[in-house]
Each structure stands twice: as C-alpha cells, then as structure tokens.
Design an enzyme around this catalytic site. Sequence first.
Site, PDB file in Angstrom:
ATOM      1  N   HIS A 272      -4.279 -12.791   1.135  1.00 30.67           N
ATOM      2  CA  HIS A 272      -3.261 -13.387   0.271  1.00 30.67           C
ATOM      3  C   HIS A 272      -2.867 -14.755   0.810  1.00 30.67           C
ATOM      4  O   HIS A 272      -2.837 -14.983   2.028  1.00 30.67           O
ATOM      5  CB  HIS A 272      -2.019 -12.505   0.210  1.00 30.67           C
ATOM      6  N   CYS A 321      -5.920 -17.477  -2.786  1.00 26.91           N
ATOM      7  CA  CYS A 321      -5.342 -18.154  -3.948  1.00 26.91           C
ATOM      8  C   CYS A 321      -4.562 -19.391  -3.518  1.00 26.91           C
ATOM      9  O   CYS A 321      -4.103 -19.500  -2.386  1.00 26.91           O
ATOM     10  CB  CYS A 321      -4.410 -17.212  -4.697  1.00 26.91           C
TER      11      CYS A 321
END
Length: 666
Positions: A272, A321
């Site tokens: 993440h 991301c």
Amino acid sequence: MQEAITITEQPVSVSVPVGYSFTLRCRAQGHTSLQYQWFCQYQSDYCLVPGATNQDLPIIAEQTQLYTCRVNDLHRNAVFSDWVKVEVHQCVARGLPPRLWQGEPVIVLNPREQRVEVGQPLQLQCAAMGVPAPSYQWYRNGNLLEQQKRKKLWIAHTKVSDSGTYLCCASNSRGEHWTNAVDVHIAGTCGSGKFFATGKIALLVGNNRYQHHPNLMAPMRDVFELRRLLEHLGFQVVSLLDLNKAEMAAAVSQFLQFLGKGVYAIFYYAGHGYEHLGRNYMVPVDAPQPYAPENCISVQRILQKMQQQQTALNIILLDTCRKWYNPGRALSQVQPLEPWGNTVYGYSTSEDAEAYELQDGEFSSGIFMKYLKKHILQEKKVTHMLEDVLEDIGRDPLVTGKQVMEIRHTLKEARALTDPVCPSGAAAELWGHGQELPSRAVTFPCGARVKLRFLRLFSNLMFVCAQPQPPLAHVTDPQLLLRQLAETDDVAIQRESCLDHVETLLASVYKREELDCVFQLCALQKIQTDVVLQLDLHYTQPGTKQRTCESLQTTLQKSLLRQFFSQRDNWQRAPARTGSVCPQDVLGLGTDPKGSLGTDPKGSPGTDPKGSLGTDPKASLGTGSGRSLPSSSPSNFSSEPEENDESDLGELCLALNQTGLGQDRP
C-alpha cells in the site's frame, strides 16, 4: 566423582596416494581400563568401522574419508577424538611419492597460468600429499595473502591489482614444499570504455498482510521473483515481508550503511502507498487509518540518503498506488536532491492512479512485475530497459486507461544493471551474506539418520526441512513430524504473519522429496528467544510389529534466525574479503498469468480488492506486484568443491554422542 577420560594423543589428518598404507593413532588415559571404537564418514554417511577396537587403526588408502575414535571406560563415560581427514589422491604422477618418503609435503598439482577479464572470477588450485596433511599459504609477488589458506585460491571479482605472480607453500611438521610460480593477467581496467559498480546491493520489501487496511496478494511473489533476477545480475539481495514502521526504518537504515562510492543500489517496495503533493509514502503493515505521513515511510527521504553515500546508481522501484491523499496534512521534511545525475525512479503507475495485480488462483501477479521480469536482464541503459517495460504495460488491454508506468531520472551516464562489479571494499559484498544456516544431521537411537536443512525464500522467512537419509536400519513405515517445543508470544506473532501460498513458492524451487516434513518460521525479525524444535520419528519395529516413537530436539539461536536485523554488528566485525556468493541462475521465468481484474488494494483505504472491472472474464485485476514462478529448480549451493569445513565436524561427534554407548551404528 569419576575421573574424566583424557585423550593424550589425537589422530592426525593425512594426504596420501591411493593404495598407501598407514596407521591412525589414538591414546587416552582414564580411571579404569579403556575401550576404543573407530568410526568413519564418507560423503553424508558415517558408520562404525568393524573390528576397529584398538588404539591404532591400520588403513590402506582407497577413498577420501573422515575418521574419529570413541574412547569409553567401565562407567560408561565416553569422549571422542578429533575428526581427521584421510585425503586420498587417485591420480599421482609416476615416481610420487619418493621411494623413501617420510611424510614431508609433495606437490601433486601445480597451479596454471590464468588470463581473466576485470570483474570475472579467478581460481588457482594446487594440491600436496603429506603425513600429517599439509597446510597451505598463497603468495602474490612474494607477499603473503592473509586470507588465502586453502588449496584453492578464489577471487570472485578480479581487479587490475590482482595481476601478478602467484605460488603456494605446502607445509607440515616434516617440512615445506613450494608450487611452481605462475603469472595471472587481469585484462582491461574497470573504467576503460565500460561502466562498472564497486558493489551491487538491493533491499526488497513486500507488505502483504495489513492490520488496518485490505490485504494484498502480489507483493510476496513480486519480491520472490525480483530477488532471483537481481541475484542473476550479481546483486547482493535482502528481501523482507510484512514489516511494521519500526522494522522498515531499521531495514532501510541497515541498507544505507552498506552503500558507498561506486555502488549500484536498488530499493524496491510493493504494498500500500499513496502520494501527497509530489511525495510518495509507503504504508507499513501497522499503519492506522487514515494514512498519515507520521505513520508511513517517505520514499524521497530514502533516496536523499542514498545519494549522500556517493553511489554510482540509485534506483527506486515503487510498485504501489499513487492516489492523491492527505489534503491539508503537513509534508515530511525532505531536502532537495543533489544534481549528481545518478538517480532513477520507476513508478508502476502514474500520478493519482492505481496499480493493479493479476489474480491467478494460488498467486497474484502485479502488472508492473509481469513486464519488468521480461526486460530486467537486458544489457542496456537502465532507463532504456524501463522504457521497454513502460511500452509493454501500455499495450496490455487489461489496464488500458487504468495504469501506465512512469519513469523519472537524472541519469547522465549509460549505466546498466548488467555492468560488471569491480570491488573496492568488502562492505557491499557482505550485504545479504550469511543468511543460510548450515545443514545438520541428527541420528535417532534406532540408527535412523535425518538431515535438517534450513531454507530461506526471504530474508525473514525460513523453512526447516527434515529428510530421512538411507538406509533406514531397523525401521519400517517411518513418519517424521517437526514441531515447535514451546509456544511463546513471538511464535504466535509469527504464525499470524505466515502467508498462505509461500509453501507453493518453496515447492517451485526444491524437489518434492525434500519437502516431506517442513516447518515454517515467519517474521524472524520478531523472534526474541531461541527456538527449540522437536523432531519425532514414528516407526514400526520389524520384529515386534509395535509402533514406536523416538524424539530429538534442536535449538535455533535467535541471533542466527534474525540475522539481518542483527547484521550491523556482524558485518562491522567481519574481516575484509574478496569472495562473494555466485548468483543463482534464473531459469524458465513463467508465462503470462491469467486472472480477473479487481480494484487496486494498494489504493486508498477501504477500496474493495475483489471488485470487478468487467473486462476479460478470464482475468481479474487487483492491485499488487506481479510474480511468476520458475519452471525448473536451480542449484541452491555453491558448485565449488572445497575442503570440509572443520568447524562442522563437531556436529558429527554430537550425533554419535546422541546414540549412546553400546550402539553398533553411530
């Protein structure tokens, strides 16, 4: 109290021609009369020498073996002599040894002249007979080479300064003998017409299991794949899974200490992440909701510190991301990068966009890694290689309009990951070393032998494998069980951190027969105490047909299990050396995975990782880093046939002691 048995004369190692007759001697003193029993070991098998119950053991040399003598008294006290090696030379020139040979060193193999390119390995070899077995010392240009004390001289990455005249002295208590002098020519220089690295090191971090955010699938396999590819390119690699913020900071700190002038450094992260005003943040597994810079790790800060080490090439590969997040939050304090022209950013996706992973049954494979592994071994400027990756991702119909790679760099020279290594110091070479524990053999009272191997797919995840060694005397229907003796708090943390599919990765590297009895230790960095494993052998006694169980225990020291997080002290104490582990070959690196597209679990918090984007029904995309398994098993050990490590011989004595006295088989 019974008086201890004292060995007054130890046997000595010898190096002799085939057919040579000699005697091994052992003498001891004790309170009562003493009994002697000799044992021998060849390759992985060791056994009692029939009838060898005297102080002297006459031998006619046939093959290289190890020997030890057990001495016991009438009170069942016992000691073992030193293990000694009887080295047998099968091919010896006519006339050797001399007719009246008294055991002085006799050279039977001289080194040969070598011509080697800069950065390539150098090996010189010699051999000598002698009683006792000779010791060796190499010299270059008349100067003693302090670390070269074996029959084989090995330099993993040669430098121009390694050129010169080499010879070796073989000596024992009866004299010394010198090999022929030979010239070694190192062709070219490190800086002539081609770029080079003084070392290549990489830190790979994959975060899969989060405490407060959706779990990921692909980072584990991404790290696995990239480690193997980078080792093929000569990188020393540390690969870590599922780190909290403190552990990530500790890993980065260790990584930075190994950087130096001329080093090629790669930092890869899969997990993440998010972007805030042009700065990228990695999310540790313990980061709370919502994301905040103070709970995450700044990528720009890592790169800034990498630059401060005067590295020749810095590469950040960020497989996460980059959704914009944290509006109104303060930025972490980062100074601007120096204009040294040595940095490369490889982002798996563009600004304010997500990164996707292919879900394929047992594994998930990131889009970025799917194409990076296709091009990373190319011999071209690293930015050109990454451009090939970008173009392939742009042509992938599964992510058209959803994910496109981005490259940023200040690289002013045509440096490539395939550039040779010309070491100028030992620090970079020590990164990632010493992570493998040596195999050990244990023997049950029934005589059955089991080999324990310690396999690390990642630097903080290890498998303990127990494999029976034939023949299994007096045993039928054997079944091995390996378990942890005591449950502690840190063990509970490990079990919670274990990954569901990591055993499938293990099976892709090792043969199935090696994995019949496997115990997995995860999150090694969290271990605070020694780990005691118990090996249970269930078998049927042929005579009585009764089912029997025997157990042995082995202790794994915490300092060895969590080596990487203790590595700072280890490498600072380690002597300088020129050798390095040869990278394993990477074979058959997979085809395109098939799966379905789901939303990016590496995106903003709360995104559903199982969502469907309605594309190809055979493919589902989620976020994560890609990974494909090799189709064949590379060798996991060095191919160099070196002498036995004398430090390992003590384990054989321990195995014999465990069987107790009066056993016919050690």
